[in-house]
Design a protein around this motif. Structure first.
Motif, mmCIF file in Angstrom:
data_model
loop_
_atom_site.group_PDB
_atom_site.id
_atom_site.type_symbol
_atom_site.label_atom_id
_atom_site.label_comp_id
_atom_site.label_asym_id
_atom_site.label_seq_id
_atom_site.Cartn_x
_atom_site.Cartn_y
_atom_site.Cartn_z
ATOM 1 N N GLN A 1 -6.497 -1.963 -6.158
ATOM 2 C CA GLN A 1 -7.376 -0.899 -5.694
ATOM 3 C C GLN A 1 -6.610 0.394 -5.899
ATOM 4 O O GLN A 1 -5.874 0.843 -5.021
ATOM 5 N N LEU A 2 -6.764 0.986 -7.088
ATOM 6 C CA LEU A 2 -5.979 2.154 -7.454
ATOM 7 C C LEU A 2 -6.880 3.341 -7.711
ATOM 8 O O LEU A 2 -7.885 3.228 -8.403
ATOM 9 N N GLY A 3 -6.499 4.483 -7.156
ATOM 10 C CA GLY A 3 -7.261 5.709 -7.354
ATOM 11 C C GLY A 3 -6.835 6.401 -8.631
ATOM 12 O O GLY A 3 -7.404 6.199 -9.695
ATOM 13 N N THR A 4 -5.800 7.238 -8.526
ATOM 14 C CA THR A 4 -5.272 7.967 -9.662
ATOM 15 C C THR A 4 -3.883 7.443 -9.964
ATOM 16 O O THR A 4 -3.048 7.352 -9.074
ATOM 17 N N GLY A 5 -3.636 7.108 -11.190
ATOM 18 C CA GLY A 5 -2.333 6.584 -11.587
ATOM 19 C C GLY A 5 -2.492 5.268 -12.294
ATOM 20 O O GLY A 5 -3.447 4.533 -12.061
ATOM 21 N N GLY A 6 -1.555 4.975 -13.150
ATOM 22 C CA GLY A 6 -1.645 3.777 -13.960
ATOM 23 C C GLY A 6 -0.896 2.607 -13.358
ATOM 24 O O GLY A 6 -0.167 2.738 -12.377
ATOM 25 N N ALA A 7 -1.076 1.460 -13.973
ATOM 26 C CA ALA A 7 -0.385 0.246 -13.547
ATOM 27 C C ALA A 7 0.117 -0.480 -14.785
ATOM 28 O O ALA A 7 -0.583 -0.563 -15.793
ATOM 29 N N ARG A 8 1.346 -0.976 -14.687
ATOM 30 C CA ARG A 8 1.934 -1.783 -15.755
ATOM 31 C C ARG A 8 2.401 -3.091 -15.130
ATOM 32 O O ARG A 8 3.188 -3.089 -14.191
ATOM 33 N N THR B 1 1.949 5.400 -9.357
ATOM 34 C CA THR B 1 2.013 4.367 -10.379
ATOM 35 C C THR B 1 2.423 3.029 -9.770
ATOM 36 O O THR B 1 3.080 2.977 -8.738
ATOM 37 N N VAL B 2 2.025 1.983 -10.445
ATOM 38 C CA VAL B 2 2.351 0.628 -10.008
ATOM 39 C C VAL B 2 3.075 -0.059 -11.158
ATOM 40 O O VAL B 2 2.596 -0.056 -12.293
ATOM 41 N N ARG B 3 4.233 -0.658 -10.840
ATOM 42 C CA ARG B 3 4.997 -1.423 -11.821
ATOM 43 C C ARG B 3 5.325 -2.777 -11.209
ATOM 44 O O ARG B 3 6.107 -2.856 -10.263
ATOM 45 N N ILE C 1 -2.733 -4.772 -4.025
ATOM 46 C CA ILE C 1 -2.032 -3.519 -4.294
ATOM 47 C C ILE C 1 -3.019 -2.379 -4.079
ATOM 48 O O ILE C 1 -4.071 -2.343 -4.710
ATOM 49 N N GLU C 2 -2.663 -1.456 -3.173
ATOM 50 C CA GLU C 2 -3.534 -0.327 -2.871
ATOM 51 C C GLU C 2 -2.735 0.961 -3.006
ATOM 52 O O GLU C 2 -1.681 1.111 -2.391
ATOM 53 N N SER C 3 -3.236 1.887 -3.807
ATOM 54 C CA SER C 3 -2.567 3.165 -3.992
ATOM 55 C C SER C 3 -3.602 4.232 -4.314
ATOM 56 O O SER C 3 -4.431 4.042 -5.202
ATOM 57 N N ALA C 4 -3.534 5.347 -3.590
ATOM 58 C CA ALA C 4 -4.450 6.453 -3.853
ATOM 59 C C ALA C 4 -3.953 7.279 -5.042
ATOM 60 O O ALA C 4 -4.708 7.574 -5.964
ATOM 61 N N ALA D 1 0.838 -1.195 0.000
ATOM 62 C CA ALA D 1 0.000 0.000 0.000
ATOM 63 C C ALA D 1 0.875 1.247 0.000
ATOM 64 O O ALA D 1 1.944 1.275 0.613
ATOM 65 N N ALA D 2 0.396 2.269 -0.696
ATOM 66 C CA ALA D 2 1.066 3.568 -0.710
ATOM 67 C C ALA D 2 0.012 4.635 -0.955
ATOM 68 O O ALA D 2 -0.849 4.474 -1.819
ATOM 69 N N ALA D 3 0.086 5.707 -0.169
ATOM 70 C CA ALA D 3 -0.854 6.805 -0.381
ATOM 71 C C ALA D 3 -0.503 7.544 -1.667
ATOM 72 O O ALA D 3 -1.367 7.942 -2.426
ATOM 73 N N GLY D 4 0.763 7.714 -1.923
ATOM 74 C CA GLY D 4 1.234 8.376 -3.132
ATOM 75 C C GLY D 4 2.609 7.844 -3.486
ATOM 76 O O GLY D 4 3.239 7.146 -2.708
ATOM 77 N N GLY D 5 3.057 8.152 -4.675
ATOM 78 C CA GLY D 5 4.368 7.677 -5.086
ATOM 79 C C GLY D 5 4.273 6.450 -5.959
ATOM 80 O O GLY D 5 3.249 6.149 -6.555
#
Length: 180
Positions: free
Chosen positions: A119-126, A99-101, A93-96, A73-77
């Motif tokens: 569970q992703l808010g703003t930001g993409g995932a690869r 990006t997720v890689r 995977i949780e992120s507000a 989990a990460a609030a940002g980054g």
């Protein structure tokens, strides 16, 4: 035109059936059930159509260890995993914001099926998966952008199965197979 009633029992998938067979074989090898009981229960598991029929074939067996569940989990980054890392059976995977890689191409995958819940808010995932992996994206819901995934023409038997689920807010999910 007839409609299917909503209260029909859910059908089981091949993954559930394979897991049941593995549990029965393990119980037999640990001498928890006899050979005759193994035959009877295997027949029941292999012919089961609904989840309840499969549960009755596994009655009185010890519960299977579901493996590990990890939460990143990460609030940002940025969330990044690559190289030779051990993939748990269930990865959340949780992120507000961020990006997720995830690179699973050289990861150690001990389980035949890996569930990744996003569970992703703003930001993409690869997500990069092994070249021969089977990927199931039916459980992913995207809010703003679309899902980018092109399934390969074939995969080898016994290849890992990656099941993705969850929600993508304002970002794109890209899934690709490793080239090597």
């Amino acid at each position: 035109m007839t409609s299917v009633p909503d209260d029909s029992p859910p059908l089981i998938g091949e993954d559930d059936r394979e897991t049941a067979v593995r549990r029965l074989q393990k119980a037999y090898s640990e001498e928890l059930i006899s050979h005759a009981e193994l035959d009877e229960r295997l027949h029941q598991a292999l012919t089961a159509r609904a989840h309840g029929e499969l549960v009755s074939a596994l009655a009185s067996l010890p519960e299977e260890d579901p493996g590990t569940t990890s939460v990143i989990a990460a609030a940002g980054g940025r969330i990044r995993r690559r190289g030779a890392w051990r993939v748990p059976r269930i990865l959340k995977i949780e992120s507000a914001y961020g990006t997720v890689r995830l690179d699973l191409s050289r990861a150690i995958i001990d389980h035949p099926v890996v569930d990744i819940e996003l569970q992703l808010g703003t930001g993409g995932a690869r997500i990069t998966v092994p070249r021969d992996a089977v990927v199931d994206v039916e459980g992913v819901r995207t809010e703003w952008k679309d899902l980018r995934y092109k399934a390969p023409l074939r995969s080898r038997p016994g290849a890992p199965r990656i099941r993705l689920s969850g929600t993508m807010g304002f970002g794109r999910l890209r899934i690709r197979h490793a080239r090597r």
